[in-house]
Scaffold this motif. Structure first.
Motif, PDB file in Angstrom:
ATOM      1  N   THR A  54       0.838  -1.206   0.000  1.00 29.12           N
ATOM      2  CA  THR A  54       0.000   0.000   0.000  1.00 29.12           C
ATOM      3  C   THR A  54       0.871   1.253   0.000  1.00 29.12           C
ATOM      4  N   VAL A  55       2.200   1.060   0.064  1.00 35.44           N
ATOM      5  CA  VAL A  55       3.145   2.180   0.113  1.00 35.44           C
ATOM      6  C   VAL A  55       3.969   2.210  -1.172  1.00 35.44           C
ATOM      7  N   ASN A  56       4.062   3.381  -1.779  1.00 40.77           N
ATOM      8  CA  ASN A  56       4.819   3.550  -3.020  1.00 40.77           C
ATOM      9  C   ASN A  56       6.125   4.273  -2.699  1.00 40.77           C
ATOM     10  N   LEU A  57       7.211   3.525  -2.588  1.00 42.44           N
ATOM     11  CA  LEU A  57       8.504   4.106  -2.206  1.00 42.44           C
ATOM     12  C   LEU A  57       9.182   4.798  -3.379  1.00 42.44           C
ATOM     13  N   ASP A  58       9.987   5.833  -3.068  1.00 46.69           N
ATOM     14  CA  ASP A  58      10.772   6.459  -4.127  1.00 46.69           C
ATOM     15  C   ASP A  58      12.022   5.625  -4.404  1.00 46.69           C
ATOM     16  N   THR A  59      12.762   6.027  -5.416  1.00 46.85           N
ATOM     17  CA  THR A  59      13.924   5.240  -5.861  1.00 46.85           C
ATOM     18  C   THR A  59      14.971   5.100  -4.761  1.00 46.85           C
ATOM     19  N   ASN A  60      15.233   6.173  -4.035  1.00 50.50           N
ATOM     20  CA  ASN A  60      16.262   6.121  -2.994  1.00 50.50           C
ATOM     21  C   ASN A  60      15.900   5.149  -1.880  1.00 50.50           C
ATOM     22  N   LEU A  61      14.625   5.122  -1.496  1.00 47.01           N
ATOM     23  CA  LEU A  61      14.206   4.195  -0.442  1.00 47.01           C
ATOM     24  C   LEU A  61      14.276   2.756  -0.925  1.00 47.01           C
ATOM     25  N   LYS A  62      13.921   2.529  -2.168  1.00 42.58           N
ATOM     26  CA  LYS A  62      14.034   1.176  -2.731  1.00 42.58           C
ATOM     27  C   LYS A  62      15.489   0.724  -2.717  1.00 42.58           C
ATOM     28  N   LYS A  63      16.382   1.613  -3.124  1.00 38.30           N
ATOM     29  CA  LYS A  63      17.810   1.280  -3.116  1.00 38.30           C
ATOM     30  C   LYS A  63      18.277   0.982  -1.694  1.00 38.30           C
ATOM     31  N   SER A  64      17.743   1.723  -0.727  1.00 34.90           N
ATOM     32  CA  SER A  64      18.099   1.497   0.671  1.00 34.90           C
ATOM     33  C   SER A  64      17.685   0.101   1.125  1.00 34.90           C
ATOM     34  N   VAL A  65      16.495  -0.327   0.709  1.00 35.21           N
ATOM     35  CA  VAL A  65      16.031  -1.669   1.066  1.00 35.21           C
ATOM     36  C   VAL A  65      16.952  -2.722   0.464  1.00 35.21           C
ATOM     37  N   HIS A  66      17.264  -2.585  -0.818  1.00 33.47           N
ATOM     38  CA  HIS A  66      18.166  -3.531  -1.489  1.00 33.47           C
ATOM     39  C   HIS A  66      19.513  -3.584  -0.773  1.00 33.47           C
ATOM     40  N   MET A  67      20.049  -2.417  -0.421  1.00 38.04           N
ATOM     41  CA  MET A  67      21.359  -2.360   0.232  1.00 38.04           C
ATOM     42  C   MET A  67      21.326  -3.027   1.595  1.00 38.04           C
ATOM     43  N   GLN A  68      20.289  -2.731   2.384  1.00 34.82           N
ATOM     44  CA  GLN A  68      20.202  -3.309   3.723  1.00 34.82           C
ATOM     45  C   GLN A  68      20.130  -4.830   3.659  1.00 34.82           C
ATOM     46  N   VAL A  69      19.342  -5.351   2.748  1.00 37.04           N
ATOM     47  CA  VAL A  69      19.187  -6.805   2.639  1.00 37.04           C
ATOM     48  C   VAL A  69      20.481  -7.449   2.174  1.00 37.04           C
ATOM     49  N   GLU A  70      21.115  -6.878   1.153  1.00 31.32           N
ATOM     50  CA  GLU A  70      22.340  -7.485   0.617  1.00 31.32           C
ATOM     51  C   GLU A  70      23.464  -7.499   1.640  1.00 31.32           C
ATOM     52  N   GLN A  71      23.677  -6.378   2.345  1.00 35.64           N
ATOM     53  CA  GLN A  71      24.789  -6.333   3.290  1.00 35.64           C
ATOM     54  C   GLN A  71      24.542  -7.212   4.511  1.00 35.64           C
ATOM     55  N   LEU A  72      23.275  -7.521   4.786  1.00 35.84           N
ATOM     56  CA  LEU A  72      22.950  -8.358   5.946  1.00 35.84           C
ATOM     57  C   LEU A  72      23.203  -9.832   5.695  1.00 35.84           C
ATOM     58  N   LEU A  73      22.801 -10.314   4.516  1.00 37.07           N
ATOM     59  CA  LEU A  73      22.793 -11.752   4.265  1.00 37.07           C
ATOM     60  C   LEU A  73      24.199 -12.345   4.200  1.00 37.07           C
ATOM     61  N   LYS A  74      24.330 -13.551   4.754  1.00 37.77           N
ATOM     62  CA  LYS A  74      25.602 -14.267   4.721  1.00 37.77           C
ATOM     63  C   LYS A  74      25.322 -15.764   4.739  1.00 37.77           C
ATOM     64  N   SER A  75      26.368 -16.563   4.656  1.00 37.95           N
ATOM     65  CA  SER A  75      26.189 -18.015   4.623  1.00 37.95           C
ATOM     66  C   SER A  75      25.461 -18.487   5.875  1.00 37.95           C
TER      67      SER A  75
END
Length: 276
Positions: A54-75
């Motif tokens: 129900t929320v339409n994020l702008d490009t910067n917030l979307k990039k923030s989500v991608h960055m947070q998820v990628e830097q978190l994940l590990k083996s």
């Protein structure tokens, strides 16, 4: 090998999306190398990403989500992606990605293993992370709400509780992390945080009292909750005062604690630090 492994992983994602039993959208290197008897019986961290459509994020917030998820994940991490919204126009809550990153072999396991299988396993592990992260990014991108459609109700608290109780197991003793992407503005039959078309400053105690008896005490049992998008209104075009943001944070902290979890960070809208 690289092309073959990538093809296998993408095929696994397509096939497993229709199956809800023994699902793993990341092909296991233990399976690939035919050493599944060596595979650990559980994952090390349970990560769930819930995206409020129900929320339409702008490009910067979307990039923030991608960055947070990628830097978190590990083996050793299990990652699930769960878009959700009001039950309208064919958008319903569902797990669109569920995969586990393999952990490496111990030294004793490596020394006792057939060299051909060992080489196959190591070759797979060198490529798994990059390929799997690419799949995660693809599913995150597909899960964002990019239309102008406005949903009449969010039912945010109810959806959060029901989904969390279903996804997170009380028996699992590892670390449980929920990344929730939402404006956190409740607009349900129980209460609305809007007034005259604007987000209002709420009394956290009064609003919490309306929901208290509806919150299962173990729905977020030992879950660390990180929120991105708090107070983000009308695609970032509307302003949320600090008083509004503080009242939202206080309300959701009470909800999360009542459900047995911990509100680790409340981004307004972005998180100031990386999730660790």
């Amino acid at each position: 090998m690289k092309k073959t492994l990538a093809t296998l992983m993408i095929a696994a994602l397509s096939l497993n999306s229709a199956a809800q039993t023994a699902r793993d959208d990341i092909i296991s290197c233990y399976e690939y190398a035919d050493i599944k008897d060596q595979k650990p019986s559980t994952y090390q961290r349970d990560v769930v990403v819930m995206l409020d459509q129900t929320v339409n994020l702008d490009t910067n917030l979307k990039k923030s989500v991608h960055m947070q998820v990628e830097q978190l994940l590990k083996s050793g991490d299990r990652i699930r992606i769960v878009p959700f919204s009001a039950n309208a126009q064919g958008r319903y809550t569902g797990v669109t990605f569920d995969g586990t990153f393999d952990t490496g072999l111990t030294e004793d396991q490596s020394n006792a293993m057939n060299r051909i299988k060992l080489n196959k396993f190591h070759s797979c592990m060198e490529k798994q992370a990059n390929i799997a992260i690419r799949l995660v990014h693809e599913k995150l991108k597909e899960s964002f709400h990019d239309s102008e459609q406005i949903y009449p109700k969010t039912e945010l608290a109810g959806t959060l509780m029901s989904v969390s109780k279903t996804l997170f197991s009380d028996e699992y003793k590892g670390r449980k992390i929920l990344i929730l992407i939402s404006d956190m503005i409740e607009n349900s039959d129980v209460s609305s945080f809007y007034s005259n078309g604007r987000v209002r400053v709420i009394d956290a105690d009064t609003e919490f009292a309306k929901y208290s008896l509806l919150i299962p005490e173990n729905a977020l049992s030992s879950v660390e909750v990180f929120i991105i998008g708090g107070g983000y209104v009308m695609g970032g075009k509307a302003y949320s005062s600090q008083a509004v943001l503080n009242s939202l944070k206080d309300f959701w902290a009470k909800i999360v604690v009542k459900a047995g979890g911990e509100l680790s960070a409340f981004g307004t809208p972005q998180l100031l630090n990386n999730i660790k």
